[in-house]
Structures are given as C-alpha cells and as structure tokens.
Design a protein around this motif. Sequence first.
Motif, PDB file in Angstrom:
ATOM      1  N   ASN A  35      73.722  14.111 -20.828  1.00  0.00           N
ATOM      2  CA  ASN A  35      72.422  13.444 -20.922  1.00  0.00           C
ATOM      3  C   ASN A  35      71.308  14.334 -20.376  1.00  0.00           C
ATOM      4  O   ASN A  35      70.275  14.515 -21.018  1.00  0.00           O
ATOM      5  CB  ASN A  35      72.444  12.125 -20.149  1.00  0.00           C
ATOM      6  CG  ASN A  35      71.115  11.399 -20.284  1.00  0.00           C
ATOM      7  OD1 ASN A  35      70.791  10.844 -21.326  1.00  0.00           O
ATOM      8  ND2 ASN A  35      70.308  11.450 -19.222  1.00  0.00           N
ATOM      9  N   LEU A  57      54.052  11.512 -33.189  1.00  0.00           N
ATOM     10  CA  LEU A  57      55.448  11.877 -32.890  1.00  0.00           C
ATOM     11  C   LEU A  57      56.284  10.620 -32.658  1.00  0.00           C
ATOM     12  O   LEU A  57      57.409  10.504 -33.147  1.00  0.00           O
ATOM     13  CB  LEU A  57      55.521  12.762 -31.636  1.00  0.00           C
ATOM     14  CG  LEU A  57      54.869  14.144 -31.718  1.00  0.00           C
ATOM     15  CD1 LEU A  57      54.948  14.837 -30.354  1.00  0.00           C
ATOM     16  CD2 LEU A  57      55.528  15.005 -32.786  1.00  0.00           C
ATOM     17  N   ARG A  71      60.210  11.584 -32.228  1.00  0.00           N
ATOM     18  CA  ARG A  71      60.261  10.639 -31.113  1.00  0.00           C
ATOM     19  C   ARG A  71      61.416  10.906 -30.155  1.00  0.00           C
ATOM     20  O   ARG A  71      62.547  11.086 -30.558  1.00  0.00           O
ATOM     21  CB  ARG A  71      60.416   9.223 -31.677  1.00  0.00           C
ATOM     22  CG  ARG A  71      60.793   8.169 -30.652  1.00  0.00           C
ATOM     23  CD  ARG A  71      60.909   6.778 -31.259  1.00  0.00           C
ATOM     24  NE  ARG A  71      61.890   6.676 -32.339  1.00  0.00           N
ATOM     25  CZ  ARG A  71      63.207   6.595 -32.136  1.00  0.00           C
ATOM     26  NH1 ARG A  71      63.705   6.631 -30.917  1.00  0.00           N
ATOM     27  NH2 ARG A  71      64.021   6.497 -33.158  1.00  0.00           N
ATOM     28  N   ASN A 130      55.719  17.881 -35.299  1.00  0.00           N
ATOM     29  CA  ASN A 130      56.797  16.893 -35.351  1.00  0.00           C
ATOM     30  C   ASN A 130      58.119  17.537 -35.767  1.00  0.00           C
ATOM     31  O   ASN A 130      59.152  17.334 -35.121  1.00  0.00           O
ATOM     32  CB  ASN A 130      56.446  15.786 -36.350  1.00  0.00           C
ATOM     33  CG  ASN A 130      57.527  14.730 -36.394  1.00  0.00           C
ATOM     34  OD1 ASN A 130      57.672  13.914 -35.476  1.00  0.00           O
ATOM     35  ND2 ASN A 130      58.364  14.753 -37.441  1.00  0.00           N
ATOM     36  N   LEU A 187      59.693  19.675 -33.043  1.00  0.00           N
ATOM     37  CA  LEU A 187      60.342  18.861 -32.007  1.00  0.00           C
ATOM     38  C   LEU A 187      61.622  18.216 -32.553  1.00  0.00           C
ATOM     39  O   LEU A 187      62.642  18.129 -31.864  1.00  0.00           O
ATOM     40  CB  LEU A 187      59.367  17.792 -31.499  1.00  0.00           C
ATOM     41  CG  LEU A 187      59.884  16.858 -30.402  1.00  0.00           C
ATOM     42  CD1 LEU A 187      60.545  17.626 -29.255  1.00  0.00           C
ATOM     43  CD2 LEU A 187      58.761  15.990 -29.872  1.00  0.00           C
ATOM     44  N   LEU A 188      61.575  17.809 -33.818  1.00  0.00           N
ATOM     45  CA  LEU A 188      62.764  17.250 -34.457  1.00  0.00           C
ATOM     46  C   LEU A 188      63.913  18.265 -34.475  1.00  0.00           C
ATOM     47  O   LEU A 188      65.057  17.941 -34.127  1.00  0.00           O
ATOM     48  CB  LEU A 188      62.409  16.828 -35.896  1.00  0.00           C
ATOM     49  CG  LEU A 188      63.555  16.445 -36.808  1.00  0.00           C
ATOM     50  CD1 LEU A 188      64.336  15.265 -36.252  1.00  0.00           C
ATOM     51  CD2 LEU A 188      63.040  16.120 -38.210  1.00  0.00           C
ATOM     52  N   ILE A 200      64.375  20.837 -32.554  1.00  0.00           N
ATOM     53  CA  ILE A 200      64.840  21.086 -31.189  1.00  0.00           C
ATOM     54  C   ILE A 200      65.728  19.943 -30.710  1.00  0.00           C
ATOM     55  O   ILE A 200      66.812  20.165 -30.167  1.00  0.00           O
ATOM     56  CB  ILE A 200      63.629  21.273 -30.240  1.00  0.00           C
ATOM     57  CG1 ILE A 200      62.914  22.589 -30.553  1.00  0.00           C
ATOM     58  CG2 ILE A 200      64.067  21.224 -28.777  1.00  0.00           C
ATOM     59  CD1 ILE A 200      61.565  22.751 -29.862  1.00  0.00           C
ATOM     60  N   THR A 208      70.825  17.496 -29.438  1.00  0.00           N
ATOM     61  CA  THR A 208      71.775  16.392 -29.576  1.00  0.00           C
ATOM     62  C   THR A 208      73.144  16.923 -29.989  1.00  0.00           C
ATOM     63  O   THR A 208      74.179  16.517 -29.427  1.00  0.00           O
ATOM     64  CB  THR A 208      71.263  15.376 -30.621  1.00  0.00           C
ATOM     65  OG1 THR A 208      69.990  14.878 -30.200  1.00  0.00           O
ATOM     66  CG2 THR A 208      72.221  14.216 -30.775  1.00  0.00           C
ATOM     67  N   LEU A 227      73.731   8.028 -24.084  1.00  0.00           N
ATOM     68  CA  LEU A 227      72.488   8.787 -24.281  1.00  0.00           C
ATOM     69  C   LEU A 227      71.356   7.854 -24.716  1.00  0.00           C
ATOM     70  O   LEU A 227      70.235   7.959 -24.221  1.00  0.00           O
ATOM     71  CB  LEU A 227      72.683   9.870 -25.354  1.00  0.00           C
ATOM     72  CG  LEU A 227      73.669  10.999 -25.044  1.00  0.00           C
ATOM     73  CD1 LEU A 227      73.818  11.915 -26.255  1.00  0.00           C
ATOM     74  CD2 LEU A 227      73.240  11.797 -23.819  1.00  0.00           C
ATOM     75  N   GLY A 276      68.168  10.796 -22.384  1.00  0.00           N
ATOM     76  CA  GLY A 276      68.461  11.743 -23.459  1.00  0.00           C
ATOM     77  C   GLY A 276      68.159  11.170 -24.835  1.00  0.00           C
ATOM     78  O   GLY A 276      68.202  11.886 -25.828  1.00  0.00           O
ATOM     79  N   ARG A 277      67.845   9.873 -24.886  1.00  0.00           N
ATOM     80  CA  ARG A 277      67.569   9.199 -26.149  1.00  0.00           C
ATOM     81  C   ARG A 277      66.549   9.924 -27.018  1.00  0.00           C
ATOM     82  O   ARG A 277      65.489  10.319 -26.539  1.00  0.00           O
ATOM     83  CB  ARG A 277      67.033   7.793 -25.850  1.00  0.00           C
ATOM     84  CG  ARG A 277      66.424   7.077 -27.045  1.00  0.00           C
ATOM     85  CD  ARG A 277      65.951   5.683 -26.692  1.00  0.00           C
ATOM     86  NE  ARG A 277      64.950   5.625 -25.638  1.00  0.00           N
ATOM     87  CZ  ARG A 277      63.663   5.929 -25.811  1.00  0.00           C
ATOM     88  NH1 ARG A 277      63.219   6.322 -26.993  1.00  0.00           N
ATOM     89  NH2 ARG A 277      62.826   5.846 -24.799  1.00  0.00           N
ATOM     90  N   CYS A 278      66.837  10.087 -28.292  1.00  0.00           N
ATOM     91  CA  CYS A 278      65.851  10.611 -29.239  1.00  0.00           C
ATOM     92  C   CYS A 278      66.230  10.157 -30.641  1.00  0.00           C
ATOM     93  O   CYS A 278      67.312   9.624 -30.861  1.00  0.00           O
ATOM     94  CB  CYS A 278      65.765  12.143 -29.161  1.00  0.00           C
ATOM     95  SG  CYS A 278      67.306  12.992 -29.490  1.00  0.00           S
ATOM     96  N   TRP A 279      65.324  10.347 -31.589  1.00  0.00           N
ATOM     97  CA  TRP A 279      65.554   9.932 -32.969  1.00  0.00           C
ATOM     98  C   TRP A 279      66.857  10.522 -33.495  1.00  0.00           C
ATOM     99  O   TRP A 279      67.610   9.849 -34.191  1.00  0.00           O
ATOM    100  CB  TRP A 279      64.358  10.386 -33.817  1.00  0.00           C
ATOM    101  CG  TRP A 279      64.369   9.940 -35.240  1.00  0.00           C
ATOM    102  CD1 TRP A 279      63.876   8.775 -35.734  1.00  0.00           C
ATOM    103  CD2 TRP A 279      64.882  10.661 -36.369  1.00  0.00           C
ATOM    104  NE1 TRP A 279      64.045   8.732 -37.102  1.00  0.00           N
ATOM    105  CE2 TRP A 279      64.658   9.876 -37.517  1.00  0.00           C
ATOM    106  CE3 TRP A 279      65.510  11.907 -36.520  1.00  0.00           C
ATOM    107  CZ2 TRP A 279      65.041  10.293 -38.804  1.00  0.00           C
ATOM    108  CZ3 TRP A 279      65.893  12.324 -37.793  1.00  0.00           C
ATOM    109  CH2 TRP A 279      65.663  11.518 -38.918  1.00  0.00           C
ATOM    110  N   SER A 289      69.510  11.197 -31.842  1.00  0.00           N
ATOM    111  CA  SER A 289      70.700  10.569 -31.260  1.00  0.00           C
ATOM    112  C   SER A 289      70.827   9.113 -31.673  1.00  0.00           C
ATOM    113  O   SER A 289      71.927   8.622 -31.882  1.00  0.00           O
ATOM    114  CB  SER A 289      70.700  10.690 -29.726  1.00  0.00           C
ATOM    115  OG  SER A 289      69.686   9.884 -29.147  1.00  0.00           O
ATOM    116  N   ASP A 290      69.708   8.389 -31.823  1.00  0.00           N
ATOM    117  CA  ASP A 290      69.823   6.942 -32.056  1.00  0.00           C
ATOM    118  C   ASP A 290      69.616   6.500 -33.505  1.00  0.00           C
ATOM    119  O   ASP A 290      69.920   5.356 -33.857  1.00  0.00           O
ATOM    120  CB  ASP A 290      68.928   6.138 -31.087  1.00  0.00           C
ATOM    121  CG  ASP A 290      67.431   6.293 -31.326  1.00  0.00           C
ATOM    122  OD1 ASP A 290      67.033   6.823 -32.377  1.00  0.00           O
ATOM    123  OD2 ASP A 290      66.652   5.887 -30.443  1.00  0.00           O
ATOM    124  N   THR A 291      69.089   7.401 -34.358  1.00  0.00           N
ATOM    125  CA  THR A 291      68.792   6.993 -35.735  1.00  0.00           C
ATOM    126  C   THR A 291      69.480   7.888 -36.770  1.00  0.00           C
ATOM    127  O   THR A 291      69.674   7.494 -37.910  1.00  0.00           O
ATOM    128  CB  THR A 291      67.257   7.048 -35.963  1.00  0.00           C
ATOM    129  OG1 THR A 291      66.624   6.208 -34.997  1.00  0.00           O
ATOM    130  CG2 THR A 291      66.866   6.576 -37.358  1.00  0.00           C
TER     131      THR A 291
END
Lengths: 308, 308, 308, 308
Positions: free
Chosen positions: A184, A216, A222, B184, B187-188, B190, B195, B216, B221-224, B226-228
């Motif tokens: 994490n 973002l 995000r 955007n 960052l995506l 990265i 992840t 996460l 550590g959560r991010c798009w 990891s979660d989407t």
Amino acid sequence: MLSAPIESNILKSVCSRSMASKTPVGFIGLGNMGNPMAKNLMKHGYPLIIYDVFPDVVSSPADVAEKADRIITMLPTSINAVEAYSGTNGILKKVKKGSLLIDSSTIDPSVSKELAKEVEKMGAVFMDAPVSGGVGAARSGNLTFMVGGVEEEFAAAQELLGCMGSNVVYCGAVGNGQAAKICNNMLLAISMIGTAEAMNLGIRLGLDPKLLAKILNMSSGRCWSSDTYNPVPGVMDGVPSANNYQGGFGTTLMAKDLGLAQDSATSTKSPILLGSLAHQIYRMMCAKGYSKKDFSSVFQFLREEENF
Amino acid sequence: MLSAPIESNILKSVCSRSMASKTPVGFIGLGNMGNPMAKNLMKHGYPLIIYDVFPDVVSSPADVAEKADRIITMLPTSINAVEAYSGTNGILKKVKKGSLLIDSSTIDPSVSKELAKEVEKMGAVFMDAPVSGGVGAARSGNLTFMVGGVEEEFAAAQELLGCMGSNVVYCGAVGNGQAAKICNNMLLAISMIGTAEAMNLGIRLGLDPKLLAKILNMSSGRCWSSDTYNPVPGVMDGVPSANNYQGGFGTTLMAKDLGLAQDSATSTKSPILLGSLAHQIYRMMCAKGYSKKDFSSVFQFLREEENF
Amino acid sequence: MLSAPIESNILKSVCSRSMASKTPVGFIGLGNMGNPMAKNLMKHGYPLIIYDVFPDVVSSPADVAEKADRIITMLPTSINAVEAYSGTNGILKKVKKGSLLIDSSTIDPSVSKELAKEVEKMGAVFMDAPVSGGVGAARSGNLTFMVGGVEEEFAAAQELLGCMGSNVVYCGAVGNGQAAKICNNMLLAISMIGTAEAMNLGIRLGLDPKLLAKILNMSSGRCWSSDTYNPVPGVMDGVPSANNYQGGFGTTLMAKDLGLAQDSATSTKSPILLGSLAHQIYRMMCAKGYSKKDFSSVFQFLREEENF
Amino acid sequence: MLSAPIESNILKSVCSRSMASKTPVGFIGLGNMGNPMAKNLMKHGYPLIIYDVFPDVVSSPADVAEKADRIITMLPTSINAVEAYSGTNGILKKVKKGSLLIDSSTIDPSVSKELAKEVEKMGAVFMDAPVSGGVGAARSGNLTFMVGGVEEEFAAAQELLGCMGSNVVYCGAVGNGQAAKICNNMLLAISMIGTAEAMNLGIRLGLDPKLLAKILNMSSGRCWSSDTYNPVPGVMDGVPSANNYQGGFGTTLMAKDLGLAQDSATSTKSPILLGSLAHQIYRMMCAKGYSKKDFSSVFQFLREEENF
C-alpha cells in the motif's frame, strides 16, 4: 483433518489465556505512535505492563512477558523488534506458553516470519499487525491494523487492536500484515509523486490547480493523493499542503517504508521500477531538508523554480 | 475594458454562424475514434460534410471548410493536424469567417496554440477538445471532452460535443484541453504501473490478489487503476485484464500520450521523474510485443517469471 | 556513377568558392563560445563579416550572406538557428550559390536536416558541426567538431574548423554531427551521475575516495568521468570539483543537451531509460541552485547529508 | 594508546602460522569460480583440503578448519557464507587460533563485518577478498582481488591470492573489499546500459555503429563498456557481443551484485537513482529470458524493434 500436536497445544493454552477479561496487557515501545496507542488501551480498561528503552515500571521486555500473556510491541525498526523479542532480556526469555504477541512495528516481512517461528517454538503465538494512519489516528483511536497470523487467533487480536483502531483487517499468514502495508505505501508514494508531477506540469502549462484537480478526480487519473490528500497548496483544506506540509506522514517515514519495499522486492526478485525511483526521490528529499515535512511536500520539492 | 476590434468581429460573425440549427457540420478524420463519433453526430440529426485521407464525399479539408462553418477534426498526430489545417488543401485555405473549428485530436498543446493563432487570423475560432474514453465510449457517446478556447464559444462547442460525449469540461484558454488530457494520462500511466508493481510484489510476498486489491482500495493506495481497472487477471470482471488484455486503451496510444507529456515537460522545464520512466516503460513494452494490448498489461510484462 | 544534376551544379559553384584564399568569412553568433571561436579564425588571417543580435558591423544574417560565401553560425537554440537561416532577414534571403554554411550550434538533428534541405534549394551547402570542449577549449582553439554533411565538402569545412579546433571528425550525412554529440553527451551525463553515485556510496561504506577512484580506474567501472574529470573534491587537481565546481560545463547546458536527446529518442522510438532519468536529475539540479555549476556537481547534489 | 591484548595475541599466533611454507590450504566452495581458483593454488604447489556441498575429501567446513590454518571460501550468497562459517559444522567450530580465513564470495559488506567479528573472537583473522574477472580470468589466474582486513595480514593474503589473480588490491578495513567491488559493478552496470542506450539512439539517428564507438572513445563518453567491451555486435572482436552474448558475466550475476548495492545504499541512506534503475532493468532482463546471457546483452534487450 487433524491439526499438528504442537498447534493444538498452543490452541489449548490459548484457551486458558485471559482473553475476554481485563487482565494486564504488556506494551513495549512508547514512542510517538506507541504512547497514544497504549493510552487508548487503558481507556478501554486494560491495566498495562509497559516497557520502553527509557524504562518506567518494569526493567525489560522479559519482565513484561513474565507479567502479561498478551503483549503489543510498537518499535521503530527491525533491529529494535528483534532485540525486544530475542535479545538478552527479550520477551522470549520469559514468555508464557499460549501468550499472544502482537507486533505493530513496520518491519521486514521476513523478519516477522523469523520472529513467528521463534515464538512458536516457545508455545506462544505471534501476529504482525502494522498500522496505517499516523499520530493523529493513533490519538483518536482510528488506526487501520493489517494483521497477519493464524486465523484462529485473529479474534483475540481484534479484541485488543479494536481499542486502538477503527479498521482491523485480516491479511492471511504471518508476515502478510507487513506485506500489505508495504505494498500500500509503495503505491501511495508512487501515486503521490505522480500527482505532484502531473499537477506541476499542468500548472506550468497554464491550468488552474483547482480545476485540474477536479478534472483528474472525475477521470482515470483519480487517486487518494489527488482527491483526499492533494499536495498542492490551495486545492484542499485540512490537509498538510494547506499547512506548509506540517503534520501528516513524514518524508523520513515514507523513505523507511520504501526501503522495506525495496528489500522485499530484491529478495523476491520482483521488478519495481517506479517503486525504486520513488524510494530514491524520498531519499533525496530527506537529504534536502524535507525529512520532517509531510510526504506530500514532494510537490514543493519538484516545484522550485529554475533560476535562469 | 473593451475587447479588441478583431475579437468583436469574430463574435459578431459567430452570431451569424448556424449554431442552433441543424446545418451541415464538417468532420475530418474517420479513424477508429472519428468514425463512431461522426455517427453519433448524425444520430442527433446533423448532416455531415466528411473528409478522410481515403476520401468519400469531398476531396479536401478545404472543401469541407467551404461547405460547413462548424468543423470537427479527429486526427492521429500533430503532423496530421497541421496538414489538415495549414496544408496546401487545408481548412484555412477556404475557412469562412466566424467558423468554429474544434480539434479533438490529442496533440502537443503548443501546436494547438499555433493553430489557434492561424485560425484567428482568418477570423474564425479554434478550440482544442481532446477526448478520454476510448473506442467503446466513442461508440456509446460517452466520451469525456476536455475543452480549451475562448469561454464565449464554449456553449457552441458543447452543443456539438454533447452529441458524442457525456462529459464536456471547460479547461480554460486554448491548449488547456490538451494540457489537462496529457496530465491526466501521465498520472494514469504512473498509477497503473504502480498498481501493477504493488500487486505483483504483494502476490510474490504471499498475499491473495483479491484481498490485496480490497485492502488497497480501502487505504491510501486507492486509485482508478486499482479500484476500477485492476490490471491483475481474476480480481475484477469486465475489464481488459479479465479478457487477456484485449480491447481498452492500447499500449501504443499510451506511449504516444507520454511522449507528448515528455515534450511539454521538456519545453516548460518541469521535472517529471516518474512520468519519464513510465514513458520509457511503455516504450519498452511496445518493443516487446505489447503494443496492441491494453495498457494494463504492464502487470503481465512485470510478472513474467525469472527462469533460473 | 553519375551525380544528380543539381548536385553537380553545387559542386561546380563550390569550385568557384574562395576556399584556399583568405577572403572574408561570415560569423553569426558571438556569445561565450562564438566570440573566442571567431577570434581564432581572425588569428589565422581570415577577415570576418560578423553578426550578432547586438549587431556590430552588418545589420542582419542576410547582409552577412551577401558579403561572404563561407559562413559559420554559433547559436544557443534551434529557434535561433532557424531564425538566422530562414527568418525575415535570414541568410537564405541573400545566400550566394555555392556558399558553404556551417552551423556549429547544438540543436535538434531533425532541424539540421530541415535547414540543409532549404539551403540546398538555394544551391548552397549546409553542414552541421557542433562542438565539444567548452569555453576553455574555444579560447585555446582545442575544440572537437563533429561534422555532418556531404563528404565532398568536408575538406572545405575542415580548413575553417581546423582554425578553431584540434579535432575535426567526419560523422556522415547532414544531422550526424548533432546525433554524435547528443549520444556522447547523454552517455557522459549517465556515467557522470553513475560515478557520483558509486563514489558517494563507497565513501559512506568507509572507502577512501582516492583509493576508490584508483580501483575504479583499473577496473571495469573506469570512465572519463572517473579518470579524467572526477566529481569528488580532493581526488584530482585541475578539474571543476577541485574548484568548487566553477568553470567547466554548466548543469544548464547539460540539461539542454539531454532535452535534445530526449526529443530524438521520442521521435525515433528509442528507449533511453537511464538517459531520461539523467535528464530529469539535471532538470532537478537546475531548480535547486546548481544551474551555473559544472555538471560534475551532481556529486555535491547527491552528497548532502540527511539531517536526522 | 596500546593495542588490545587479544590483537597482539592474534599477531603472535599469526607469526607461528605456516605462511611461507607449502602446508595445506583449505578451500571451501568449488563452483564455476572456486574450481579453477583451487586448481591454480595447487599448480603453485599448495596441498588443498577442500569442501563443497557435494563433498569429496572432508565432510564439513569444520573439518577443513581442523586440518588447515589458511582457508579460502568462495560461495554464491551471504547465506551460504554464514552457514560455512557459523553453521552447525561451520569453520568456527574448529578453527585454530591464528588461522587466516579469506572469503572471496561476493556478499553484503555488513555480513563480512559480522563474520570478521565472530572470527576475531576465536583468535583468528578474517579478510574479505571478492574478485572481478569472471570464469575466464579464474582459469588463467588473472582475477583481480579487492581485499579488506587488517593491513598487517595483507601480505599473507597476497601470497595465496597472487596464485589465482594478477591484481591484489588492498582496500582498507574489513568489508572494504566488498564495498569496492559493489561500487565498481554498480558503475559498470550504469555505464554499460548507458553505452547501449547511446549506441542504439545513435544507430536509429543514422550513425554507423563503428564510427559512433570511435567518436565516443575519443570523447567524454568514453568508458570501459564502450572501448573494451562494446555491447553492439560488429563493433569489436573477442567480446560477448561478437558471440551472441555467450560467455562473459551473466545478467543474473549482475542483478545479484546490484541487489547488494541496493541493500548497502538503503542501509547507508545513499541515493543511487541510476543504480536503482539499473538494478530494476537487469531484474526485468532476467525475467525476459536474458538471465544466462552476458550483461552486455542489454543492447539487444533495448534494440528489439517495435512492431507497429
């Protein structure tokens, strides 16, 4: 299927352990984090047997182990943890059979596994339970604990850890608590630096920082670092970037966790290209005067203008 | 303060432009993205004047500009965009005063600004409006448009873009649409690689991938990614990682966008340490057979076992 | 084998060009480098027609081209070079057929190729000839020139460049001089940072810096940065590290050359993982007050102690 | 200040050690490197007491220590070395006072220091003496030894090591041999990857590889990897790149050494930005089928064409 004799031994002695009652709990390590954590345990009515390198009540971890059959350790490094357990006056010198030993230090998962083996030899139970959340969460009792160890003992651990945290997550076998935390925090470091780079680039290209953060956060860029803990001053309230990067999670601590991630990656031969570079960036920041600032100050570090 | 004469000229001619009515709209560039986008415009009742390098109805961008006073361009690179606007038979050869020219290509923001200047000289209006969302979103009319240009024209752009996308975001001056998209996507990239590294490290340390993703996603550590759009097969349904990395957003396209980020960072002297490395990683992947797979296949790229 | 008509035209007019005689030579760009270079040409007996943005004798590059059929340009960026050649009062406005135009600026190789095409259309010859060696070598006439262009013209270029440098290397077609310089400087940046990292690590592990340098230089770690230009103060005399990183090759200039390497790598899709990171490190250093120090000051940048 | 009695004890017993005579020498570890090294010692007339995990003559390291008072160990990892010294049947179980124990394994310098302490407690002497040069140099007796330990013992070590290598370099206190090797190999890895990137970029920009190598080698990009061990096929003879990257120094071994560099850097808080990335690149290569190729095959790894 039968469980192995030694394990059933442990479980039996566990049953005789003072789980539900408010008998003394040992606490080793009273630093920035351990101190408020111990206080929260006391608030819940547990008498404490405490030890720190600046001793107060008892003279050694071994003494703690003699007086308590549930012990929590909260120490800064792997070396301190090994000393507290296996040292000359360590817990293992006097640990009682069936004791529950919970280590909340953030250390190398392979060290956690080693300690677990030694503890098991003494007929006791070891669990790793590192925290996330920082000093503020330690004070308010809102830490998250990531717990590794035999599943049968999770309920016993949860009883104590629940006094100090609002989230207690079971992560599997011993060492997995550390592993989850390390993964994490590595991803956190990467996405924080990424957010800082993206925000800085956008600002230099002429975008308004608040608008960019909004875009973002509704798009695929995000992440927690952009929507909950934005590193750019003026974008959000109540975060370290709004307060000159005071408080929060120090750059030194992030560098330490990334060092653990690096060690784990090296020993498991896992490539972590961005993770390694993130480690080096936080290492550089420590050398450039950022060690005590919150780790979101990487935005400030990147931002400084070129003077030519 | 008065606006400059030339600007009021533009605005006046804009008023005579066929905004609300369903007069013909020009569309230049009918590739994977442009094709479904154009179809969505037609579904909304707009007659189209279209042009592509494999021409169909008219013979050049200039011809499109002669027949339509609102034109959308959707082209693969900066060079193609410059050719369509400023080339021998480009739009600018026959553009009518007051025309609205919207470029949805993803190109260098500095090229967008150049085009805007040339367009303004001809008494017309240029806006950059790159999209996010990929072919699927283009088909279903669910693209996000990030729009840069004079604010007075945003409503006119929104009318058309709203036929093709569910989100139309105003980002400020010309070039800012490109800037927002570039930031955007950097960052995506990265956070996707991050992840993949964190999930791979966790798995090698013994964690269950679904459990790790869950941890996460409830932590920092959560991010798009990891979660989407989790890159690990078996963690989520309905994402490219569940379908052998088919579909989605190709590695080649991500490498292209990161090249634009790199160019913008070099020219604005913005340090992008992780962004640069992410660029190089996607560049390597293109060379190693991943160019047509979804960009989340970086997990597969990192995962391959060492054979010793 | 026949040469194409236009080429033989060029060659014929070249023959009528004032090669051996000491007729005037044009010189455009009298900055830190151009100034001593021009003086060295004068020492060899060449009358000069000079131009700079702060003009002295003639009023434009076009005027220089009218008065001299051999011209050397030495300018800071691609944009300045394009202006000097193709601008409103640029060389190409009045260049004579058969003139020899030598550009010693360090610019993007693709820009050199563009300029060469335009020059060729006017019946003249263009060669790129960037230098290595810095201001000191410019003064002493010891520059190295890396020359790209048609081989038949190399002797003519060598005649002039030999007045200003001790090494004139033919690198092949137009643009190859720039390419060679960019590749050399990228490798230089990488090995300099690598040397600084290795020396710093060794020192922190307890090694004596002089001894470590000696060991590296007799082993496979040997490189120009370790054996000729060591970045650690006290290891060598007569280098910038012995003089508080004064003089030498400025960090800003290295960052600029790495930007060109990055652009070339992006457009040719060449992965440069260490090259990209080296670029970003020098970019960071520029922002942290190192822009005017010699590029070997990366040792100092890495060295600063962590204060905790 | 007087030296401690135990040290003078050691020195006295050293004097009684069989230095000049050809009494038996112990040798532990007969792998790819140890085997030819041991043969070279025998060629010089030394009788050997040998041990390997596949035992031959004696049954344990302890037995070797019983029969020889000079022992060389050559083992693959830190764990193997600790086992050979401190294990149940390790050297320390039966080491004689005054024995000279030389460890030529490449391991973590901090482990070397630990072993030295334990050896010293037994009244014996430990030196670390890792090698550079590979299997070929081991066979021909041309290894380089980098030696750490008390200076008084260096001559005694040199007597034995000189039978197996042409260069025996004294690096200072115990652990410094490892430190020097680690620093050298880290710089080697960085400059090799840098050379591969620069050569590849140059080739894609149109330069002839032999010419580019020549230019680099007369310029500031010169390094051992460019002038002695060039990674591009066709540039040099007699190097692995001329033989499909067979032989030489395997990618796996380089990845291992970079792992040690990373560990040392983490524990000494030394930033190694390029070193970390070089580590990750060699880690990736191991996962992509390059583990047994020479480490210069990074050129091939970078070179593969993008297929689009």
